[in-house]
Scaffold this motif. Structure first.
Motif, PDB file in Angstrom:
ATOM      1  N   ALA A  71      18.739   7.264  14.837  1.00  0.00           N
ATOM      2  CA  ALA A  71      20.121   7.455  15.286  1.00  0.00           C
ATOM      3  C   ALA A  71      21.064   7.678  14.109  1.00  0.00           C
ATOM      4  O   ALA A  71      22.137   8.268  14.263  1.00  0.00           O
ATOM      5  N   LYS A  72      20.677   7.215  12.925  1.00  0.00           N
ATOM      6  CA  LYS A  72      21.464   7.428  11.712  1.00  0.00           C
ATOM      7  C   LYS A  72      21.021   8.680  10.957  1.00  0.00           C
ATOM      8  O   LYS A  72      21.556   8.990   9.890  1.00  0.00           O
ATOM      9  N   GLY A  73      19.993   9.364  11.500  1.00  0.00           N
ATOM     10  CA  GLY A  73      19.452  10.531  10.812  1.00  0.00           C
ATOM     11  C   GLY A  73      18.633  10.184   9.593  1.00  0.00           C
ATOM     12  O   GLY A  73      18.468  11.007   8.688  1.00  0.00           O
ATOM     13  N   GLN A  74      18.085   8.962   9.549  1.00  0.00           N
ATOM     14  CA  GLN A  74      17.358   8.488   8.376  1.00  0.00           C
ATOM     15  C   GLN A  74      15.864   8.293   8.664  1.00  0.00           C
ATOM     16  O   GLN A  74      15.477   7.886   9.768  1.00  0.00           O
ATOM     17  N   ALA A  75      15.062   8.555   7.654  1.00  0.00           N
ATOM     18  CA  ALA A  75      13.667   8.153   7.703  1.00  0.00           C
ATOM     19  C   ALA A  75      13.587   6.646   7.508  1.00  0.00           C
ATOM     20  O   ALA A  75      14.481   6.026   6.932  1.00  0.00           O
ATOM     21  N   VAL A  76      12.491   6.041   7.977  1.00  0.00           N
ATOM     22  CA  VAL A  76      12.300   4.603   7.813  1.00  0.00           C
ATOM     23  C   VAL A  76      10.854   4.318   7.437  1.00  0.00           C
ATOM     24  O   VAL A  76       9.930   4.931   7.958  1.00  0.00           O
ATOM     25  N   GLU A  77      10.686   3.413   6.502  1.00  0.00           N
ATOM     26  CA  GLU A  77       9.359   2.974   6.057  1.00  0.00           C
ATOM     27  C   GLU A  77       9.041   1.614   6.671  1.00  0.00           C
ATOM     28  O   GLU A  77       9.799   0.656   6.502  1.00  0.00           O
ATOM     29  N   TRP A  78       7.918   1.543   7.373  1.00  0.00           N
ATOM     30  CA  TRP A  78       7.381   0.261   7.857  1.00  0.00           C
ATOM     31  C   TRP A  78       6.367  -0.184   6.811  1.00  0.00           C
ATOM     32  O   TRP A  78       5.335   0.443   6.624  1.00  0.00           O
ATOM     33  N   LYS A  79       6.659  -1.267   6.112  1.00  0.00           N
ATOM     34  CA  LYS A  79       5.827  -1.693   4.985  1.00  0.00           C
ATOM     35  C   LYS A  79       4.684  -2.558   5.511  1.00  0.00           C
ATOM     36  O   LYS A  79       4.844  -3.756   5.746  1.00  0.00           O
ATOM     37  N   TYR A  80       3.530  -1.952   5.678  1.00  0.00           N
ATOM     38  CA  TYR A  80       2.356  -2.613   6.265  1.00  0.00           C
ATOM     39  C   TYR A  80       1.444  -3.158   5.171  1.00  0.00           C
ATOM     40  O   TYR A  80       1.182  -2.480   4.170  1.00  0.00           O
ATOM     41  N   ARG A  81       0.973  -4.389   5.360  1.00  0.00           N
ATOM     42  CA  ARG A  81      -0.030  -4.973   4.459  1.00  0.00           C
ATOM     43  C   ARG A  81      -1.374  -5.073   5.188  1.00  0.00           C
ATOM     44  O   ARG A  81      -1.418  -5.260   6.410  1.00  0.00           O
ATOM     45  N   GLY A  82      -2.449  -4.976   4.419  1.00  0.00           N
ATOM     46  CA  GLY A  82      -3.781  -4.897   5.005  1.00  0.00           C
ATOM     47  C   GLY A  82      -4.231  -6.118   5.764  1.00  0.00           C
ATOM     48  O   GLY A  82      -5.193  -6.031   6.545  1.00  0.00           O
ATOM     49  N   HIS A  83      -3.579  -7.279   5.577  1.00  0.00           N
ATOM     50  CA  HIS A  83      -3.985  -8.482   6.303  1.00  0.00           C
ATOM     51  C   HIS A  83      -3.048  -8.781   7.472  1.00  0.00           C
ATOM     52  O   HIS A  83      -3.144  -9.837   8.087  1.00  0.00           O
ATOM     53  N   ASP A  84      -2.135  -7.832   7.776  1.00  0.00           N
ATOM     54  CA  ASP A  84      -1.193  -8.058   8.869  1.00  0.00           C
ATOM     55  C   ASP A  84      -1.895  -8.056  10.232  1.00  0.00           C
ATOM     56  O   ASP A  84      -2.940  -7.402  10.408  1.00  0.00           O
ATOM     57  N   VAL A  85      -1.301  -8.761  11.173  1.00  0.00           N
ATOM     58  CA  VAL A  85      -1.734  -8.725  12.564  1.00  0.00           C
ATOM     59  C   VAL A  85      -0.599  -8.139  13.398  1.00  0.00           C
ATOM     60  O   VAL A  85       0.567  -8.225  13.008  1.00  0.00           O
ATOM     61  N   PRO A  86      -0.978  -7.508  14.550  1.00  0.00           N
ATOM     62  CA  PRO A  86      -2.333  -7.324  15.074  1.00  0.00           C
ATOM     63  C   PRO A  86      -3.138  -6.345  14.221  1.00  0.00           C
ATOM     64  O   PRO A  86      -2.571  -5.526  13.509  1.00  0.00           O
ATOM     65  N   VAL A  87      -4.455  -6.434  14.328  1.00  0.00           N
ATOM     66  CA  VAL A  87      -5.314  -5.622  13.469  1.00  0.00           C
ATOM     67  C   VAL A  87      -5.181  -4.134  13.781  1.00  0.00           C
ATOM     68  O   VAL A  87      -5.504  -3.295  12.933  1.00  0.00           O
ATOM     69  N   ASP A  88      -4.731  -3.798  14.980  1.00  0.00           N
ATOM     70  CA  ASP A  88      -4.561  -2.388  15.331  1.00  0.00           C
ATOM     71  C   ASP A  88      -3.132  -1.900  15.081  1.00  0.00           C
ATOM     72  O   ASP A  88      -2.728  -0.853  15.596  1.00  0.00           O
ATOM     73  N   LEU A  89      -2.375  -2.638  14.270  1.00  0.00           N
ATOM     74  CA  LEU A  89      -0.995  -2.248  13.976  1.00  0.00           C
ATOM     75  C   LEU A  89      -0.898  -0.830  13.420  1.00  0.00           C
ATOM     76  O   LEU A  89       0.008  -0.072  13.823  1.00  0.00           O
ATOM     77  N   PRO A  90      -1.790  -0.389  12.510  1.00  0.00           N
ATOM     78  CA  PRO A  90      -1.696   1.006  12.049  1.00  0.00           C
ATOM     79  C   PRO A  90      -1.793   2.014  13.184  1.00  0.00           C
ATOM     80  O   PRO A  90      -1.072   3.028  13.181  1.00  0.00           O
ATOM     81  N   ASP A  91      -2.667   1.771  14.156  1.00  0.00           N
ATOM     82  CA  ASP A  91      -2.781   2.691  15.291  1.00  0.00           C
ATOM     83  C   ASP A  91      -1.487   2.714  16.096  1.00  0.00           C
ATOM     84  O   ASP A  91      -1.052   3.775  16.573  1.00  0.00           O
ATOM     85  N   ARG A  92      -0.867   1.557  16.257  1.00  0.00           N
ATOM     86  CA  ARG A  92       0.383   1.478  17.015  1.00  0.00           C
ATOM     87  C   ARG A  92       1.511   2.197  16.274  1.00  0.00           C
ATOM     88  O   ARG A  92       2.367   2.845  16.886  1.00  0.00           O
ATOM     89  N   LEU A  93       1.529   2.086  14.952  1.00  0.00           N
ATOM     90  CA  LEU A  93       2.538   2.791  14.170  1.00  0.00           C
ATOM     91  C   LEU A  93       2.349   4.302  14.281  1.00  0.00           C
ATOM     92  O   LEU A  93       3.327   5.053  14.458  1.00  0.00           O
TER      93      LEU A  93
END
Length: 267
Positions: free
Chosen positions: A76-98
């Motif tokens: 809505a602000k016309g901006q890109a956004v970075e979701w900073k994911y770490r390899g031990h984050d849960v849920p384990v399928d978070l990359p697929d959801r992103l």
């Protein structure tokens, strides 16, 4: 944990400190931020970032809705956004959801941690390189030369780095070191002191191709490790590329997780 071996007691200690001290609110710096449940939205000048310590306890639908809200907030602000994911984050399928929400992964880096005093001891006597001048810098002209060197190394315009480093140095957040040969900047690195934590981050370290393999990178690590000990910072950490990770692990750093920026760019 993203292909890393099961952590031992030391790694567990470092990872717990990393999660507790370097994630969430500590990543905001001076940037405006707002809270949405477990996440913090950070509004940097060039793009947004989403940080958090844990998403544990959220149902699948709640995770998907949380991701969508962050995407839509910055779109809505016309901006890109970075979701900073770490390899031990849960849920384990978070990359697929992103990915399903339109986020695209950038290069994965390995998070390396070590005790400052251990690295300083290991590298004692390695703080100099024959024929190379290693020194701290404080003036804008030297920092502009660092940005020009980075532009050559990465074959991109890194002139933006000048203002970034000048501002952070003026705020007392970093110390910058340069390696010069006959007045030419051949490498540079900086230490980022995370106030209110036990951590010093080691950043930079890019070196002109013809000057690699001569001990300059190690010398810059040695200088910053010794300085971190003097200032009372217990740990060092690095978000390491595939090029620097093996070097740092040979010096005594240990991989505790990985970090991957997932970026959504609005149409």
């Amino acid at each position: 944990m993203s292909g890393l071996p099961e952590p031992g007691p030391g790694e567990v200690r470092w990872l717990a400190a990393y999660d507790a001290q370097l994630r969430g609110a500590s990543e905001t710096g001076q940037a405006p931020s707002s809270v949405d449940g477990p996440v913090i939205r950070i509004e940097f000048a060039n793009r947004g970032m989403v940080s958090y310590r844990s998403l544990a306890g959220l149902e699948d639908g709640e995770v998907d809705a949380l991701i969508a809200r962050q995407r839509d907030f910055f779109a809505a602000k016309g901006q890109a956004v970075e979701w900073k994911y770490r390899g031990h984050d849960v849920p384990v399928d978070l990359p697929d959801r992103l990915r399903a929400a339109g986020f695209v992964p950038e290069d994965q880096e390995t998070v390396l941690v070590a005790d400052s005093i251990d690295i300083a001891d290991r590298l004692r006597g390695r703080e100099s390189v024959a024929g190379v001048t290693l020194r701290p810098v404080h003036d804008r002209a030297s920092i502009e030369r660092i940005a020009a060197m980075e532009s050559v190394v990465w074959d991109q315009d890194w002139s933006w780095l000048t203002d970034d480093l000048v501002q952070r140095q003026a705020a007392g957040q970093i110390e910058i070191y340069v390696a010069e040969v006959a007045g030419e900047v051949v490498s540079a690195a900086w230490a980022v002191y995370k106030k209110g934590t036990d951590f010093t981050g080691l950043w930079g370290g890019s070196t002109l191709a013809e000057w690699r393999g001569r001990g300059i990178y190690k010398a810059l690590v040695a200088i910053r490790a010794a300085r971190a000990v003097d200032l009372g910072y217990q740990y060092l950490y690095v978000d390491a590329s595939d090029d620097s990770s093996p070097i740092l692990q040979r010096l005594g750093f240990v991989a505790v997780t990985t970090t991957t920026p997932y970026v959504h760019t609005p149409a």
